[in-house]
Design a protein around this motif. Structure first.
Motif, PDB file in Angstrom:
ATOM      1  N   SER A  73       0.832  -1.193   0.000  1.00  0.00           N
ATOM      2  CA  SER A  73       0.000   0.000   0.000  1.00  0.00           C
ATOM      3  C   SER A  73       0.873   1.251   0.000  1.00  0.00           C
ATOM      4  O   SER A  73       1.998   1.242   0.462  1.00  0.00           O
ATOM      5  CB  SER A  73      -0.934   0.012   1.211  1.00  0.00           C
ATOM      6  OG  SER A  73      -0.196   0.234   2.390  1.00  0.00           O
ATOM      7  N   ASP A  74       0.313   2.321  -0.535  1.00  0.00           N
ATOM      8  CA  ASP A  74       1.049   3.585  -0.588  1.00  0.00           C
ATOM      9  C   ASP A  74       0.998   4.324   0.740  1.00  0.00           C
ATOM     10  O   ASP A  74       1.785   5.223   0.979  1.00  0.00           O
ATOM     11  CB  ASP A  74       0.467   4.481  -1.686  1.00  0.00           C
ATOM     12  CG  ASP A  74       0.744   3.918  -3.072  1.00  0.00           C
ATOM     13  OD1 ASP A  74       1.695   3.117  -3.203  1.00  0.00           O
ATOM     14  OD2 ASP A  74       0.008   4.264  -4.005  1.00  0.00           O
ATOM     15  N   GLN A  75       0.049   3.956   1.598  1.00  0.00           N
ATOM     16  CA  GLN A  75      -0.099   4.648   2.864  1.00  0.00           C
ATOM     17  C   GLN A  75       0.620   3.889   3.965  1.00  0.00           C
ATOM     18  O   GLN A  75       0.594   2.666   4.006  1.00  0.00           O
ATOM     19  CB  GLN A  75      -1.574   4.761   3.234  1.00  0.00           C
ATOM     20  CG  GLN A  75      -2.384   5.566   2.247  1.00  0.00           C
ATOM     21  CD  GLN A  75      -3.857   5.537   2.600  1.00  0.00           C
ATOM     22  OE1 GLN A  75      -4.307   4.668   3.314  1.00  0.00           O
ATOM     23  NE2 GLN A  75      -4.591   6.503   2.088  1.00  0.00           N
ATOM     24  N   LYS A  76       1.229   4.642   4.861  1.00  0.00           N
ATOM     25  CA  LYS A  76       1.842   3.996   6.007  1.00  0.00           C
ATOM     26  C   LYS A  76       0.749   3.710   7.032  1.00  0.00           C
ATOM     27  O   LYS A  76      -0.229   4.451   7.126  1.00  0.00           O
ATOM     28  CB  LYS A  76       2.948   4.866   6.605  1.00  0.00           C
ATOM     29  CG  LYS A  76       2.461   6.128   7.250  1.00  0.00           C
ATOM     30  CD  LYS A  76       3.594   6.857   7.911  1.00  0.00           C
ATOM     31  CE  LYS A  76       3.012   8.034   8.676  1.00  0.00           C
ATOM     32  NZ  LYS A  76       3.932   8.645   9.561  1.00  0.00           N
ATOM     33  N   PRO A  77       0.882   2.633   7.775  1.00  0.00           N
ATOM     34  CA  PRO A  77      -0.134   2.339   8.779  1.00  0.00           C
ATOM     35  C   PRO A  77      -0.154   3.427   9.843  1.00  0.00           C
ATOM     36  O   PRO A  77       0.879   3.973  10.218  1.00  0.00           O
ATOM     37  CB  PRO A  77       0.319   1.013   9.392  1.00  0.00           C
ATOM     38  CG  PRO A  77       1.512   0.576   8.647  1.00  0.00           C
ATOM     39  CD  PRO A  77       1.934   1.670   7.726  1.00  0.00           C
ATOM     40  N   THR A  78      -1.346   3.756  10.291  1.00  0.00           N
ATOM     41  CA  THR A  78      -1.454   4.788  11.315  1.00  0.00           C
ATOM     42  C   THR A  78      -1.800   4.151  12.649  1.00  0.00           C
ATOM     43  O   THR A  78      -2.374   3.078  12.707  1.00  0.00           O
ATOM     44  CB  THR A  78      -2.541   5.814  10.955  1.00  0.00           C
ATOM     45  OG1 THR A  78      -3.793   5.140  10.854  1.00  0.00           O
ATOM     46  CG2 THR A  78      -2.239   6.530   9.667  1.00  0.00           C
ATOM     47  N   THR A  79      -1.450   4.843  13.678  1.00  0.00           N
ATOM     48  CA  THR A  79      -1.802   4.403  15.020  1.00  0.00           C
ATOM     49  C   THR A  79      -3.065   5.141  15.447  1.00  0.00           C
ATOM     50  O   THR A  79      -3.481   6.107  14.808  1.00  0.00           O
ATOM     51  CB  THR A  79      -0.668   4.735  16.012  1.00  0.00           C
ATOM     52  OG1 THR A  79      -0.532   6.159  16.081  1.00  0.00           O
ATOM     53  CG2 THR A  79       0.649   4.091  15.599  1.00  0.00           C
ATOM     54  N   VAL A  80      -3.660   4.707  16.533  1.00  0.00           N
ATOM     55  CA  VAL A  80      -4.821   5.386  17.074  1.00  0.00           C
ATOM     56  C   VAL A  80      -4.444   6.830  17.396  1.00  0.00           C
ATOM     57  O   VAL A  80      -5.195   7.761  17.093  1.00  0.00           O
ATOM     58  CB  VAL A  80      -5.359   4.654  18.321  1.00  0.00           C
ATOM     59  CG1 VAL A  80      -6.494   5.436  18.965  1.00  0.00           C
ATOM     60  CG2 VAL A  80      -5.808   3.245  17.968  1.00  0.00           C
ATOM     61  N   GLU A  81      -3.275   7.022  17.973  1.00  0.00           N
ATOM     62  CA  GLU A  81      -2.807   8.378  18.317  1.00  0.00           C
ATOM     63  C   GLU A  81      -2.718   9.265  17.074  1.00  0.00           C
ATOM     64  O   GLU A  81      -3.121  10.425  17.105  1.00  0.00           O
ATOM     65  CB  GLU A  81      -1.452   8.307  19.017  1.00  0.00           C
ATOM     66  CG  GLU A  81      -0.924   9.633  19.477  1.00  0.00           C
ATOM     67  CD  GLU A  81      -0.900   9.764  20.988  1.00  0.00           C
ATOM     68  OE1 GLU A  81      -0.971  10.908  21.445  1.00  0.00           O
ATOM     69  OE2 GLU A  81      -0.819   8.740  21.674  1.00  0.00           O
ATOM     70  N   ASP A  82      -2.219   8.701  15.957  1.00  0.00           N
ATOM     71  CA  ASP A  82      -2.149   9.455  14.699  1.00  0.00           C
ATOM     72  C   ASP A  82      -3.541   9.854  14.234  1.00  0.00           C
ATOM     73  O   ASP A  82      -3.772  10.988  13.819  1.00  0.00           O
ATOM     74  CB  ASP A  82      -1.474   8.635  13.596  1.00  0.00           C
ATOM     75  CG  ASP A  82      -0.008   8.377  13.836  1.00  0.00           C
ATOM     76  OD1 ASP A  82       0.631   9.149  14.575  1.00  0.00           O
ATOM     77  OD2 ASP A  82       0.501   7.381  13.273  1.00  0.00           O
ATOM     78  N   ASP A  83      -4.467   8.894  14.281  1.00  0.00           N
ATOM     79  CA  ASP A  83      -5.834   9.159  13.845  1.00  0.00           C
ATOM     80  C   ASP A  83      -6.511  10.213  14.725  1.00  0.00           C
ATOM     81  O   ASP A  83      -7.200  11.094  14.222  1.00  0.00           O
ATOM     82  CB  ASP A  83      -6.669   7.872  13.848  1.00  0.00           C
ATOM     83  CG  ASP A  83      -6.316   6.942  12.698  1.00  0.00           C
ATOM     84  OD1 ASP A  83      -5.686   7.397  11.718  1.00  0.00           O
ATOM     85  OD2 ASP A  83      -6.675   5.756  12.780  1.00  0.00           O
ATOM     86  N   VAL A  84      -6.325  10.111  16.032  1.00  0.00           N
ATOM     87  CA  VAL A  84      -6.922  11.086  16.948  1.00  0.00           C
ATOM     88  C   VAL A  84      -6.356  12.480  16.659  1.00  0.00           C
ATOM     89  O   VAL A  84      -7.106  13.458  16.584  1.00  0.00           O
ATOM     90  CB  VAL A  84      -6.714  10.676  18.420  1.00  0.00           C
ATOM     91  CG1 VAL A  84      -7.094  11.806  19.362  1.00  0.00           C
ATOM     92  CG2 VAL A  84      -7.507   9.416  18.741  1.00  0.00           C
ATOM     93  N   SER A  85      -5.052  12.568  16.471  1.00  0.00           N
ATOM     94  CA  SER A  85      -4.435  13.857  16.141  1.00  0.00           C
ATOM     95  C   SER A  85      -5.028  14.420  14.849  1.00  0.00           C
ATOM     96  O   SER A  85      -5.319  15.626  14.758  1.00  0.00           O
ATOM     97  CB  SER A  85      -2.927  13.715  15.995  1.00  0.00           C
ATOM     98  OG  SER A  85      -2.353  13.386  17.223  1.00  0.00           O
ATOM     99  N   TYR A  86      -5.196  13.553  13.857  1.00  0.00           N
ATOM    100  CA  TYR A  86      -5.781  13.970  12.588  1.00  0.00           C
ATOM    101  C   TYR A  86      -7.207  14.491  12.790  1.00  0.00           C
ATOM    102  O   TYR A  86      -7.568  15.553  12.277  1.00  0.00           O
ATOM    103  CB  TYR A  86      -5.772  12.802  11.595  1.00  0.00           C
ATOM    104  CG  TYR A  86      -6.560  13.083  10.340  1.00  0.00           C
ATOM    105  CD1 TYR A  86      -6.031  13.874   9.328  1.00  0.00           C
ATOM    106  CD2 TYR A  86      -7.847  12.570  10.175  1.00  0.00           C
ATOM    107  CE1 TYR A  86      -6.763  14.146   8.175  1.00  0.00           C
ATOM    108  CE2 TYR A  86      -8.581  12.841   9.037  1.00  0.00           C
ATOM    109  CZ  TYR A  86      -8.037  13.627   8.040  1.00  0.00           C
ATOM    110  OH  TYR A  86      -8.755  13.899   6.910  1.00  0.00           O
ATOM    111  N   LEU A  87      -8.010  13.754  13.535  1.00  0.00           N
ATOM    112  CA  LEU A  87      -9.407  14.147  13.745  1.00  0.00           C
ATOM    113  C   LEU A  87      -9.520  15.457  14.522  1.00  0.00           C
ATOM    114  O   LEU A  87     -10.340  16.323  14.185  1.00  0.00           O
ATOM    115  CB  LEU A  87     -10.171  13.027  14.459  1.00  0.00           C
ATOM    116  CG  LEU A  87     -10.373  11.755  13.635  1.00  0.00           C
ATOM    117  CD1 LEU A  87     -10.964  10.651  14.498  1.00  0.00           C
ATOM    118  CD2 LEU A  87     -11.237  12.023  12.415  1.00  0.00           C
TER     119      LEU A  87
END
Length: 150
Positions: free
Chosen positions: A55-69
């Protein structure tokens, strides 16, 4: 990228048997030991196989997703309604960060963050709402949409 390791025990036992047999015969012991070392190193390299993630995307962590949101909330032109009171996006972000700091050791997934932390009051159980222009959504719907657009 993930690494899969294979046990070397099934490889080592036959190798050890071959080495004992060679040592009992009249062969150059240094050559046997050197060959065995090279063979062991090769087996160890083979036993740890690395598979590339296509995949072209790197796996994200929950912390990454929360920061994004949280960043999406901050960058939006929306307001946040909590327990009947409307708050600015900056106030909403501060509230969500405080809840996240309190709950992050218990949150196991991004969905859990959205459903349990960012979507309702822990005290009243009332859903949070996000008001953007003329549209109103539950914060659960809004954050899920943001996550899908990531």
């Amino acid at each position: 990228m993930s690494i899969t390791s294979v046990s070397i025990k099934p490889i080592w036992n036959p190798l050890a048997k071959v080495m004992r047999n060679l040592m009992q015969q009249r062969v150059d012991k240094k050559a046997v030991k050197y060959s065995a070392s090279v063979l062991c190193a090769a087996m160890l390299m083979i036993s740890s196989v690395s598979f590339a993630d296509n995949s072209d995307q790197k796996p994200t962590t929950v912390e990454d997703d929360v920061s994004y949101l949280v960043e999406q909330m901050l960058e939006s032109d929306c307001h946040f309604e909590r327990n009947g009171t409307t708050y600015t996006r900056e106030e909403a972000v501060e509230h969500l960060k405080n809840k996240w700091d309190y709950a992050k050791n218990k949150v196991e997934s991004t969905e859990m963050f959205i459903n349990e932390v960012a979507s309702k009051s822990w005290f009243t159980g009332r859903e949070y709402k996000v008001i953007c222009g003329n549209g109103e959504h539950t914060s659960q719907q809004w954050f899920q949409q943001q996550l899908e657009q990531q």
